[in-house]
Write an enzyme that holds these catalytic residues in place. Structure first.
Site, short mmCIF file in Angstrom:
data_model
loop_
_atom_site.label_atom_id
_atom_site.label_comp_id
_atom_site.label_asym_id
_atom_site.label_seq_id
_atom_site.Cartn_x
_atom_site.Cartn_y
_atom_site.Cartn_z
N HIS A 97 -1.95 5.66 -11.62
CA HIS A 97 -2.21 6.13 -10.20
C HIS A 97 -1.69 7.50 -10.40
O HIS A 97 -0.57 7.75 -11.03
CB HIS A 97 -1.19 5.33 -9.35
CG HIS A 97 -1.26 5.94 -8.15
ND1 HIS A 97 -2.14 5.78 -7.00
CD2 HIS A 97 -0.22 6.59 -7.36
CE1 HIS A 97 -1.79 6.56 -5.92
NE2 HIS A 97 -0.69 7.03 -6.15
N ASP A 176 -0.90 -2.53 4.69
CA ASP A 176 -0.61 -1.19 4.17
C ASP A 176 -1.76 -0.37 4.80
O ASP A 176 -1.50 0.79 5.29
CB ASP A 176 -0.90 -0.99 2.74
CG ASP A 176 -0.61 0.36 2.36
OD1 ASP A 176 0.32 1.15 2.39
OD2 ASP A 176 -1.72 1.05 1.86
N ARG A 183 0.36 6.33 10.02
CA ARG A 183 1.10 7.29 9.35
C ARG A 183 0.21 8.50 9.30
O ARG A 183 0.71 9.65 9.70
CB ARG A 183 1.31 6.79 7.85
CG ARG A 183 2.43 6.03 7.66
CD ARG A 183 2.68 5.62 6.28
NE ARG A 183 2.98 6.42 5.44
CZ ARG A 183 2.58 6.27 3.87
NH1 ARG A 183 1.99 5.39 3.44
NH2 ARG A 183 2.95 7.81 3.25
N SER A 198 3.54 2.04 -0.16
CA SER A 198 2.17 2.02 0.04
C SER A 198 1.56 2.16 -1.45
O SER A 198 0.73 1.26 -1.50
CB SER A 198 1.75 3.26 0.76
OG SER A 198 0.28 3.36 0.93
N LYS A 202 -0.05 -1.73 -3.59
CA LYS A 202 -1.36 -1.85 -4.15
C LYS A 202 -1.38 -1.99 -5.53
O LYS A 202 -2.35 -2.77 -5.97
CB LYS A 202 -2.34 -0.62 -3.85
CG LYS A 202 -2.43 -0.45 -2.38
CD LYS A 202 -3.43 0.56 -1.78
CE LYS A 202 -2.71 1.83 -1.90
NZ LYS A 202 -1.98 2.11 -0.77
#
Length: 472
Positions: A97, A176, A183, A198, A202
């Site tokens: 990520h 989320d 947000r 968040s 995932k």
């Protein structure tokens, strides 16, 4: 780790949402039961959007302690389904990520290179928003590519190819999605515990064996300083390890664009160069080093260095490119296109191009990524809202590198655009984004500055790190 989607919700004590908001406004820590109630209330519509916004703002201002952040992550995971994989894949399921950057096309060559090295890579990616690009937007430059794949389709692709790059499905961490949309309109996107929960919810829901995080810092990053990036990385790694996913993070610089291309189609073309063993050195380094750490983390290499060598070999011998082509075909790209990626006719080109030239001689000290990305977005390459339609052909090619000597009048950037045309103000902003100084040419430092493990930070010196649980 077993996380059931609806486990324990029927036993939740009933709270008043306003009391939970007031408690967090006062700076007190929320209990596990209160956090579970908040997530369930968001899912079922029991909480009004204004109440969720107020709570998220209270969290943004007052923060959450590590226990709260961990609990929130677990409850977000439990709000949906956790992906399940064949038992024989255990240990070799990996993912990466990135916190977002300009010209960041690392995932495109990384996923197939890891697959070529024997890993299974169920990469769930996102789209670009603001000045940062999105992996799915880049891949959709190729006609027919579909990011919508069910868990069963993902497993089939992983079985035959070894990697897939898909979008988040509606039943994966649905809470989320609700929180993130709020947000986005309440100025709470930059909250450390909310970012952590968040991102990690995932990734934990992917049920992978190892995870690496590229946490960027610099002018074009979410974290302007390395100190802020380090705090975020430590929070992410701590939650990942606590939830049973071996996790490390790299801190990498994001002042200048990665590689030499920015913009969806152009970045795919540059990623293909990397998959052919060529292309920009900084992109290749990020791919090989990131992949090297993952191979080491999941036990397919004895060290990060050995893992990086294996990734480099997969890029150089064509096996990563073969996996990339197979992945594209499996996700909807016609075989004629997937097998002839080097043909530029398979990519839509912008109608117009414009060269900009340097106004003095010297050495390139800096090429600022953010203004380049913002101007390209204004020209149609990106989106300011999730519903915006992007133009994949809009982009920029950098014709010089940081540390390179240039002469007055040398071209330094080529802008690819459609309509609207490049404006004088945008041209001036682009010219201001390159800094040239009077000094000898130099080799820029590695983008990777530190490695963050559960034990803390390590200066990036090439020293081998140890997996969790190993002893000297």
């Amino acid at each position: 780790m077993a996380l059931e989607a609806d486990a324990g919700y029927e036993d939740i004590l009933q709270f008043r949402f306003s009391d939970i908001i007031a408690k967090k406004c006062n700076g007190s820590a929320l209990t596990s039961e209160e956090i579970r109630y908040v997530v369930q209330a968001a899912l079922t519509g029991q909480a009004e959007e204004s109440q969720l916004g107020a709570l998220l703002m209270a969290i943004r201002i007052r923060g959450m302690d590590p226990k709260e952040t961990l609990t929130l992550t677990k409850e977000l995971v439990a709000s949906g389904h956790v992906l399940q994989w064949p038992e024989e894949w255990n240990g070799f399921l990996v993912d990466k990520h990135s916190t977002g950057g300009v010209g960041d096309k690392v995932s495109l060559p990384l996923a197939p290179a890891l697959a070529a090295c024997g890993c299974k890579v169920p990469m769930i990616s996102g789209r670009g928003l603001g000045h940062t690009g999105g992996t799915l937007d880049k891949l959709e430059s190729l006609q027919g590519f579909s990011a919508k794949q069910s868990p069963a389709q993902m497993q089939k692709i992983l079985q035959s190819v070894g990697c897939c790059i898909v979008g988040q499905s509606g039943d994966l961490v649905p809470a989320d999605k609700i929180f993130y949309e709020i947000r986005d309109v309440t100025a709470t996107v930059d909250s450390l515990p909310l970012i952590t929960a968040s991102v990690m919810s995932k990734k934990v829901a992917e049920n992978v064996s190892a995870l690496i995080l590229d946490v960027k810092f610099g002018e074009a990053a979410q974290s302007p300083t390395i100190e802020e990036a380090r705090i975020l990385a430590e929070s992410l790694v701590s939650v990942g390890v606590s939830l049973g996913t071996p996790t490390i993070a790299l801190l990498s610089n994001m002042d200048s664009p990665i590689g030499r291309c920015v913009g969806n189609t152009l970045e795919v073309i540059e990623a293909l160069e990397c998959l052919e063993g060529a292309g920009s050195q900084d992109l290749r380094e990020l791919v090989t080093r990131t992949g090297g750490h993952l191979l080491w983390l999941c036990g397919k290499a004895d060290s990060e260095v050995q893992g990086a060598e294996a990734i480099a070999k997969a890029l150089d011998n064509g096996s990563a490119l073969q996996c990339f082509r197979a992945m594209l075909e499996a996700q909807g790209v016609h075989s004629d296109i997937a097998r002839n990626l080097s043909s530029t006719s398979n990519f839509r080109k912008a109608s117009h191009q414009q060269l900009l030239r340097v106004d003095k001689a010297g050495t390139v000290k800096m090429i600022r990524a953010r203004p380049i990305a913002e101007i390209l977005n204004a020209l149609g390459a990106g989106r300011s809202r999730a519903t915006d339609i992007i133009n994949h052909s809009v982009g920029a090619e950098l014709l010089v590198e940081v540390g390179q000597h240039v002469e007055k009048g040398d071209p330094w950037i080529r802008i690819h655009y459609e309509s609207p045309p490049l404006q004088d103000k945008q041209r001036q902003s682009l010219q201001a984004s390159i800094s040239i100084i009077d000094c000898p040419p130099f080799t820029p430092p590695s983008r990777i500055r530190e490695i963050i493990t559960h034990q803390g930070k390590s200066e990036e010196t090439g020293t081998n790190m140890r997996r969790e649980g190993e002893t000297s």
